[in-house]
Design a protein around this motif. Structure first.
Motif, short mmCIF file in Angstrom:
data_model
loop_
_atom_site.label_atom_id
_atom_site.label_comp_id
_atom_site.label_asym_id
_atom_site.label_seq_id
_atom_site.Cartn_x
_atom_site.Cartn_y
_atom_site.Cartn_z
N ARG A 166 4.25 -3.25 6.77
CA ARG A 166 3.72 -3.23 5.41
C ARG A 166 4.43 -4.29 4.57
O ARG A 166 5.63 -4.54 4.76
CB ARG A 166 3.95 -1.87 4.73
N VAL A 167 3.70 -4.89 3.66
CA VAL A 167 4.34 -5.75 2.66
C VAL A 167 4.03 -5.19 1.28
O VAL A 167 2.96 -4.60 1.04
CB VAL A 167 3.88 -7.22 2.75
N PHE A 217 8.30 -5.87 4.23
CA PHE A 217 8.68 -7.00 3.39
C PHE A 217 8.47 -6.62 1.93
O PHE A 217 7.43 -6.10 1.56
CB PHE A 217 7.84 -8.24 3.70
N ILE A 218 9.48 -6.90 1.10
CA ILE A 218 9.41 -6.66 -0.34
C ILE A 218 9.77 -7.95 -1.05
O ILE A 218 10.85 -8.50 -0.83
CB ILE A 218 10.39 -5.55 -0.79
N ASP A 219 8.87 -8.45 -1.90
CA ASP A 219 9.19 -9.69 -2.60
C ASP A 219 9.80 -9.40 -3.97
O ASP A 219 9.99 -8.25 -4.35
CB ASP A 219 7.97 -10.62 -2.68
N GLY A 220 10.13 -10.46 -4.70
CA GLY A 220 10.87 -10.31 -5.94
C GLY A 220 10.04 -9.78 -7.09
O GLY A 220 8.81 -9.90 -7.11
N GLY A 221 10.72 -9.19 -8.08
CA GLY A 221 10.06 -8.68 -9.27
C GLY A 221 10.72 -7.41 -9.76
O GLY A 221 11.42 -6.73 -9.00
N THR A 222 10.49 -7.07 -11.01
CA THR A 222 11.10 -5.85 -11.56
C THR A 222 10.47 -4.60 -10.98
O THR A 222 11.16 -3.60 -10.75
CB THR A 222 10.96 -5.84 -13.09
N THR A 223 9.16 -4.61 -10.72
CA THR A 223 8.51 -3.42 -10.16
C THR A 223 8.94 -3.20 -8.72
O THR A 223 9.22 -2.06 -8.31
CB THR A 223 6.99 -3.55 -10.24
N THR A 277 0.49 -6.07 8.71
CA THR A 277 -0.56 -5.14 9.12
C THR A 277 -1.21 -4.50 7.91
O THR A 277 -2.42 -4.27 7.88
CB THR A 277 0.03 -4.04 10.02
N GLU A 278 -0.42 -4.23 6.88
CA GLU A 278 -0.93 -3.61 5.66
C GLU A 278 -0.36 -4.31 4.44
O GLU A 278 0.83 -4.58 4.37
CB GLU A 278 -0.55 -2.12 5.60
N VAL A 279 -1.24 -4.60 3.46
CA VAL A 279 -0.84 -5.33 2.25
C VAL A 279 -0.95 -4.42 1.04
O VAL A 279 -2.02 -3.88 0.73
CB VAL A 279 -1.72 -6.57 2.04
N ASN A 280 0.17 -4.25 0.35
CA ASN A 280 0.23 -3.45 -0.87
C ASN A 280 0.63 -4.35 -2.03
O ASN A 280 1.60 -5.10 -1.93
CB ASN A 280 1.26 -2.33 -0.74
N VAL A 281 -0.08 -4.25 -3.14
CA VAL A 281 0.27 -5.00 -4.34
C VAL A 281 0.65 -4.01 -5.43
O VAL A 281 -0.10 -3.07 -5.72
CB VAL A 281 -0.89 -5.89 -4.82
N VAL A 282 1.83 -4.20 -6.02
CA VAL A 282 2.30 -3.32 -7.10
C VAL A 282 2.20 -4.06 -8.42
O VAL A 282 2.60 -5.21 -8.54
CB VAL A 282 3.76 -2.85 -6.84
N LEU A 283 1.63 -3.40 -9.41
CA LEU A 283 1.50 -4.01 -10.73
C LEU A 283 1.24 -2.94 -11.78
O LEU A 283 0.80 -1.84 -11.45
CB LEU A 283 0.38 -5.06 -10.74
N ASP A 284 1.52 -3.25 -13.04
CA ASP A 284 1.18 -2.32 -14.11
C ASP A 284 -0.14 -2.75 -14.73
O ASP A 284 -0.65 -3.84 -14.48
CB ASP A 284 2.31 -2.26 -15.16
N HIS A 285 -0.69 -1.88 -15.57
CA HIS A 285 -2.05 -2.08 -16.06
C HIS A 285 -2.23 -3.32 -16.94
O HIS A 285 -3.35 -3.80 -17.11
CB HIS A 285 -2.51 -0.85 -16.84
N VAL A 323 14.17 -3.78 6.04
CA VAL A 323 13.49 -4.45 4.93
C VAL A 323 13.84 -5.93 4.94
O VAL A 323 15.02 -6.30 4.97
CB VAL A 323 13.90 -3.84 3.57
N VAL A 324 12.82 -6.75 4.93
CA VAL A 324 12.98 -8.20 4.76
C VAL A 324 12.63 -8.52 3.31
O VAL A 324 11.62 -8.04 2.79
CB VAL A 324 12.07 -8.98 5.71
N THR A 325 13.45 -9.33 2.66
CA THR A 325 13.18 -9.68 1.27
C THR A 325 13.63 -11.11 0.99
O THR A 325 14.57 -11.61 1.61
CB THR A 325 13.85 -8.71 0.29
#
Length: 253
Positions: free
Chosen positions: A164-165, A94-100, A197-205, A116-118
């Motif tokens: 994974r999300v 699963f991929i949610d919305g956002g520029t990253t 099962t696994e949670v990933n968070v993407v972000l900039d500093h 991919v589910v979005t």
């Protein structure tokens, strides 16, 4: 709230770059660090900026995705590439919305045969153009972010299970966890986490130390943070204490 000339210049610099640092502003204007911090505090009180560790970013309550695309582009590309490299063959993601997360979709390998589910319409279009199997959730469309939200989206995600999300976040603190400015998007993120099962968070500093109204996960609910740089100080220690893996766009910390 009236701004003096220096504060107006700072706001202009933020509008151009998206981010400023206290040290750089101190050198540029030839004033003390305390003066710069007071200026940034006033800009924050006026609703123009959000202060971060060592600087500030533009306040971005539901900023249209097109207005965010040019901010931190290089960093977001590196994060997206690192995130995409974690996906394995035949996984459901699963991929949610956002520029990253959009950059992540651009680096995802079609030959992995993933599904991919979005809930993001722009990400769905990117994936379809690259012939990656894509499931789009139902729901109400938010114009600013190109995402689908609401009961229909929640119901769809609630019937799925993800290997994974990958979720974006507008803020991260040790106490408030991962947060977002939009109630409906925060709800979708919580539901995705509950079925992953696994949670990933993407972000900039720039998101370190920032806190939005709606927390969608405690720090320890994430398995991994993927960023362009690791946090420092108390936040870094909190991540370690909670067992959160940190990938700094090229290597683990």
């Amino acid at each position: 709230m009236s701004l003096n000339d220096r504060q107006q210049q700072m706001l202009g610099m933020l509008e151009s770059a998206g981010e400023v640092k206290v040290g750089g502003l101190k050198e540029y204007f030839g004033v003390t660090e305390m003066t710069i911090r007071r200026d940034l505090e006033k800009l924050e009180q006026a609703g123009y900026v959000k202060r971060t560790f060592g600087g500030a970013i533009l306040a971005s309550k539901d900023v249209a995705i097109g207005d965010r695309t040019g901010v931190m582009t290089g960093e977001k590309q590196a994060i997206g590439r690192a995130a995409a490299s974690l996906v394995k063959e035949n996984e459901a993601v699963f991929i949610d919305g956002g520029t990253t997360t959009l950059y992540m979709a651009r680096y995802l390998k079609a030959e992995l045969n993933v599904t991919v589910v979005t809930n993001a319409l722009n990400i769905a279009m990117e994936l379809l153009e690259r012939r990656i199997t894509t499931v789009v959730t139902g729901g109400m469309a938010l114009e600013a972010t190109s995402t689908l939200v609401g009961p229909g989206t929640v119901e769809t995600i609630g019937k799925m299970a993800f290997d994974r999300v990958f979720l974006g976040a507008t803020g991260l603190t040790a106490k408030h966890g991962f947060s977002n400015s939009n109630l409906y998007e925060a709800e979708i993120k919580r539901m995705a986490i509950a079925h992953a099962t696994e949670v990933n968070v993407v972000l900039d500093h720039t998101k370190y130390g920032a806190k939005e109204l709606f927390s969608f996960a405690a720090l320890g609910e994430a398995n991994r943070i993927i960023a362009n740089a690791p946090p420092d100080g108390e936040l870094l220690q909190a991540c370690r204490d909670q067992g959160v893996d940190i990938v700094a766009a090229g290597g683990r910390v």
